[in-house]
Design a protein around this motif. Sequence first.
Motif, mmCIF file in Angstrom:
data_model
loop_
_atom_site.group_PDB
_atom_site.id
_atom_site.type_symbol
_atom_site.label_atom_id
_atom_site.label_comp_id
_atom_site.label_asym_id
_atom_site.label_seq_id
_atom_site.Cartn_x
_atom_site.Cartn_y
_atom_site.Cartn_z
ATOM 1 N N UNK A 123 0.830 -1.197 0.000
ATOM 2 C CA UNK A 123 0.000 0.000 0.000
ATOM 3 C C UNK A 123 0.873 1.259 0.000
ATOM 4 N N UNK A 124 1.869 1.293 0.873
ATOM 5 C CA UNK A 124 2.756 2.455 0.963
ATOM 6 C C UNK A 124 3.576 2.636 -0.306
ATOM 7 N N UNK A 125 4.037 1.531 -0.873
ATOM 8 C CA UNK A 125 4.834 1.616 -2.111
ATOM 9 C C UNK A 125 4.008 2.176 -3.262
ATOM 10 N N UNK A 126 2.735 1.776 -3.349
ATOM 11 C CA UNK A 126 1.880 2.281 -4.419
ATOM 12 C C UNK A 126 1.554 3.762 -4.221
ATOM 13 N N UNK A 127 1.427 4.170 -2.986
ATOM 14 C CA UNK A 127 1.206 5.589 -2.690
ATOM 15 C C UNK A 127 2.435 6.403 -3.104
ATOM 16 N N UNK A 128 3.610 5.899 -2.747
ATOM 17 C CA UNK A 128 4.852 6.589 -3.130
ATOM 18 C C UNK A 128 4.975 6.696 -4.645
ATOM 19 N N UNK A 129 4.562 5.634 -5.344
ATOM 20 C CA UNK A 129 4.638 5.632 -6.807
ATOM 21 C C UNK A 129 3.733 6.713 -7.399
ATOM 22 N N UNK A 130 2.537 6.880 -6.846
ATOM 23 C CA UNK A 130 1.634 7.930 -7.322
ATOM 24 C C UNK A 130 2.260 9.307 -7.148
ATOM 25 N N UNK A 131 2.902 9.512 -6.017
ATOM 26 C CA UNK A 131 3.527 10.807 -5.762
ATOM 27 C C UNK A 131 4.702 11.066 -6.696
ATOM 28 N N UNK A 132 5.444 10.002 -7.010
ATOM 29 C CA UNK A 132 6.629 10.166 -7.867
ATOM 30 C C UNK A 132 6.239 10.637 -9.270
ATOM 31 N N UNK A 133 5.005 10.327 -9.700
ATOM 32 C CA UNK A 133 4.539 10.750 -11.013
ATOM 33 C C UNK A 133 4.297 12.260 -11.061
ATOM 34 N N UNK A 174 5.115 14.640 -7.959
ATOM 35 C CA UNK A 174 6.061 15.427 -7.155
ATOM 36 C C UNK A 174 7.502 14.922 -7.254
ATOM 37 N N UNK A 175 7.691 13.891 -8.055
ATOM 38 C CA UNK A 175 9.032 13.357 -8.368
ATOM 39 C C UNK A 175 9.775 12.915 -7.097
ATOM 40 N N UNK A 176 10.863 13.572 -6.731
ATOM 41 C CA UNK A 176 11.717 13.063 -5.654
ATOM 42 C C UNK A 176 11.429 13.697 -4.288
ATOM 43 N N UNK A 177 10.292 14.344 -4.130
ATOM 44 C CA UNK A 177 9.953 14.954 -2.839
ATOM 45 C C UNK A 177 9.819 13.875 -1.762
ATOM 46 N N UNK A 178 10.483 14.037 -0.599
ATOM 47 C CA UNK A 178 10.414 13.013 0.458
ATOM 48 C C UNK A 178 9.004 12.834 0.999
ATOM 49 N N UNK A 179 8.670 11.587 1.332
ATOM 50 C CA UNK A 179 7.334 11.230 1.804
ATOM 51 C C UNK A 179 7.424 10.600 3.195
ATOM 52 N N UNK A 180 6.565 11.024 4.101
ATOM 53 C CA UNK A 180 6.482 10.406 5.426
ATOM 54 C C UNK A 180 5.025 10.043 5.708
ATOM 55 N N UNK A 181 4.820 9.156 6.684
ATOM 56 C CA UNK A 181 3.480 8.667 7.000
ATOM 57 C C UNK A 181 3.202 8.795 8.492
ATOM 58 N N UNK A 182 1.939 8.964 8.830
ATOM 59 C CA UNK A 182 1.521 8.959 10.230
ATOM 60 C C UNK A 182 0.077 8.488 10.302
ATOM 61 N N UNK A 183 -0.479 8.403 11.514
ATOM 62 C CA UNK A 183 -1.851 7.920 11.696
ATOM 63 C C UNK A 183 -2.746 9.037 12.206
ATOM 64 N N UNK A 184 -4.012 8.992 11.806
ATOM 65 C CA UNK A 184 -4.940 10.050 12.209
ATOM 66 C C UNK A 184 -5.232 9.987 13.705
ATOM 67 N N UNK A 185 -5.256 8.807 14.296
ATOM 68 C CA UNK A 185 -5.594 8.699 15.723
ATOM 69 C C UNK A 185 -4.572 9.441 16.569
ATOM 70 N N UNK A 186 -3.282 9.361 16.199
ATOM 71 C CA UNK A 186 -2.246 10.076 16.942
ATOM 72 C C UNK A 186 -2.341 11.580 16.685
#
Length: 393
Positions: free
Chosen positions: A184-194, A196-208
């Motif tokens: 799931x995360x890899x596919x999300x990163x792939x969408x962004x690369x199309x 935003x190219x090489x912009x760094x990506x981080x993840x977090x959770x809504x509950x926190x």
Amino acid sequence: MGLLFSSSKKERLVVIFDIGSNSVGGAIVSIPFDSKKIPTIIKSTRDEIVFQNVLDFNLFLDDMLKSLNVVASELYKSKVGVIEEIVCVMASPWYLSETRNIKMLREHSFVFTKRLGDELFQKEISSVNEIYKIKYSAVDSVSEIIEHNIMAVFLNGYFVPDPFGKRCKSVEINMVISLSPKICLDKIRLEFSKIYHSTPVSFSSFIVDSYIAVRDRYITPNSYLLLDISGEITDVGIISKGILKSTLSFPFGKRTFFKYICSKLNIELRDAKELFALYNSGIISTKFKDKFAPVFKSIENLWSEAFRQCIDSLPHTLTIPGTIFLTADVDMRDWFMKVICNEEYIQSIVTEHKCTVITLDGPQFLEMCNVKNGLCDPFLMIEAIALMRKKEK
């Protein structure tokens, strides 16, 4: 001369994506370096994920990615400046979050070091991974940690904000570990690369993130429930004495609600939404209200029973607070608030047998997050505030 032309940056631009089970939201946010200032949402947008009568995780993932692409493309077109970071805030079912209470007791005093802390954390992460394998058994993917937050550390029974290097005989650590399917995360990163190219990506959770925003917005109470009702899932967070003690979820959300109506009345989704809007607003005739009341009462009972089973799974030593902070889509928010307030079971288990529900709306957070234009999307505002707080650490 150099001083006259110096241009030290005062803020940075970040794109926040709110990835839920009903929709995907996105916002370009200006994050100031000065901790006394507040973030500003410059532009925001949201796209609803295609409705599925039968939930298939892989198809659901594909539909979510399509919505993500729509939102990312729309934000990219605004050309407001150079984006330095992409932050994805995941809601259920895209992640699994587990609270952990780590305890260590020794006969003789010892120094609590970062190395010892890391060893304890890794042990808990391995345990959460085993839970992940059970929950996502149908998904052919390994897990990836998206965050691990220490909520509090107690040495010899006392809260210590900076525990490393301190001598003690006992350690107690409250932490939250969140992970997601790597596919799931890899596919999300792939969408962004199309886009935003090489912009760094981080993840977090809504509950926190919601815990951080509510903690900083409301001085009291220091014990409460966080309830996030999304498309397919209801997430529950239990905060006791200012600490996020437990996170749970059960499979019932906005889409579950409408699927039930469609099934019971044999109608299309569009008609179900229109019927509910009329019923909930009270402008429907008495004749039709009486006709459909049993259906809505039935679905109310189903959600209440699912909530009851969720709470019953908690240790009996954990007290259920009487204050509930609720996040839900605006069209469903009032209905769920009434259900919670009217549910006898909830009233009977909370402290003082009195339940208070506070809905989290965008305008409540305007003192903590500016909105330059567009709607005050409470989810994106909460996430912008949380991001600001995390960067202050």
